[in-house]
Motif scaffolding. Structure first.
Motif, PDB file in Angstrom:
ATOM      1  N   PHE A  86       0.832  -1.205   0.000  1.00  0.00           N
ATOM      2  CA  PHE A  86       0.000   0.000   0.000  1.00  0.00           C
ATOM      3  C   PHE A  86       0.875   1.267   0.000  1.00  0.00           C
ATOM      4  N   ILE A  87       2.045   1.179   0.588  1.00  0.00           N
ATOM      5  CA  ILE A  87       2.982   2.313   0.503  1.00  0.00           C
ATOM      6  C   ILE A  87       3.423   2.498  -0.951  1.00  0.00           C
ATOM      7  N   ASP A  88       3.701   1.388  -1.640  1.00  0.00           N
ATOM      8  CA  ASP A  88       4.026   1.479  -3.076  1.00  0.00           C
ATOM      9  C   ASP A  88       2.879   2.131  -3.845  1.00  0.00           C
ATOM     10  N   GLN A  98       7.878  -3.490 -13.545  1.00  0.00           N
ATOM     11  CA  GLN A  98       8.219  -2.183 -13.000  1.00  0.00           C
ATOM     12  C   GLN A  98       8.714  -2.373 -11.572  1.00  0.00           C
ATOM     13  N   ALA A  99       9.891  -1.826 -11.290  1.00  0.00           N
ATOM     14  CA  ALA A  99      10.409  -1.892  -9.922  1.00  0.00           C
ATOM     15  C   ALA A  99       9.780  -0.783  -9.093  1.00  0.00           C
ATOM     16  N   ILE A 103       4.423  -6.736 -11.930  1.00  0.00           N
ATOM     17  CA  ILE A 103       4.429  -7.414 -13.235  1.00  0.00           C
ATOM     18  C   ILE A 103       3.033  -7.319 -13.838  1.00  0.00           C
ATOM     19  N   ARG A 104       2.972  -6.822 -15.063  1.00  0.00           N
ATOM     20  CA  ARG A 104       1.676  -6.700 -15.747  1.00  0.00           C
ATOM     21  C   ARG A 104       1.684  -7.556 -17.009  1.00  0.00           C
ATOM     22  N   TYR A 105       0.582  -8.233 -17.239  1.00  0.00           N
ATOM     23  CA  TYR A 105       0.435  -9.017 -18.462  1.00  0.00           C
ATOM     24  C   TYR A 105      -1.048  -9.081 -18.813  1.00  0.00           C
TER      25      TYR A 105
END
Lengths: 170, 60
Positions: free
Chosen positions: A77-79, B12-13, B20-22
């Motif tokens: 949630f912080i992200d 994306q870090a 991770i998107r797919y």
């Protein structure tokens, strides 16, 4: 945990998460009740998310998993807060995350509950048992919290001080 | 494995995880550790609906 030998036992769990996340100019109060499928392994236990689906937590014990679950969700949630310019964007992100699941996981959770109710699989030691449908229903709320509404009780000093969040659905 | 099983995925870090998107699915909590437990990989692959392909490439 590095071993991955699983057994056929699976526990249908519910969890609750309550917390305040600081975002870009806002305080967000999150209250959710979700579902997990727990599987015992040789060196511990894995919690697999059902709602939310994109979640996995591994730990040596259910008690450790309880703490790790809360820590994982808080970090996540912080992200989300870092990626959200506004409270509304943050709220939408959390709700979308919570509701994204898959039919197979939901079906496995229901099957596991049937096994517990039939007495085939015992409830894990130390977990409260929730039997009513209303007690195992999923829900998520994200509300904005004003600075005036913040109280000292909103502080969480040590994660272990928080209430147990896991319960067995039966 | 993602290259073989999830063509067009993005990674994306974030501060704490990899997101991770797919296709229409997002897995925002993949650990950043060098050695990731198979439980995380299995769950991510199932969530992105690539588990069958992933098991052919990894010991899941």
């Amino acid at each position: 945990m590095t071993r991955h030998e699983t057994t056929s036992t699976a526990w249908p769990l519910v969890f609750s998460y309550n917390g305040i996340i600081m975002g870009r100019g806002f305080l967000a109060e999150i209250a959710m009740q979700g579902r997990l499928l727990a599987t015992p392994e040789v060196e511990g236990v894995w919690l697999h998310g059902v709602n939310p689906g994109a979640l996995a937590v591994g730990a040596a014990t259910l008690s450790d998993a309880n703490t790790e679950l809360r820590n994982t969700l808080t970090r996540l949630f912080i992200d989300f807060a870092e990626q959200s310019a506004t409270f509304d964007a943050f709220r939408e992100r959390v709700i979308t995350y919570f509701n994204e699941s898959d039919a197979q996981s939901a079906q496995e959770w229901e099957e596991a509950r049937k096994q517990v109710r039939a007495g085939v699989v015992p409830v894990p030691d130390g977990l409260p048992r929730k039997t009513a449908e209303t007690d195992t229903k999923t829900s998520v709320q994200v509300n904005i919290k004003t600075a005036e509404a913040v109280t000292p009780q909103d502080n969480i000093f040590v994660q272990q001080d928080t209430k147990p969040v896991l319960a067995a659905a039966a | 494995m993602l290259t073989a099983c999830a063509l067009g995925h993005t990674v994306q870090a974030t501060t704490h995880f990899y997101c991770i998107r797919y296709k229409a699915k997002t897995y925002p909590s993949f650990p950043k550790k060098r050695q990731v437990d198979v439980g995380h990989v299995r769950k991510m692959a199932r969530h992105l609906e690539i588990l069958d392909c992933a098991t052919k490439h990894l010991d899941l």
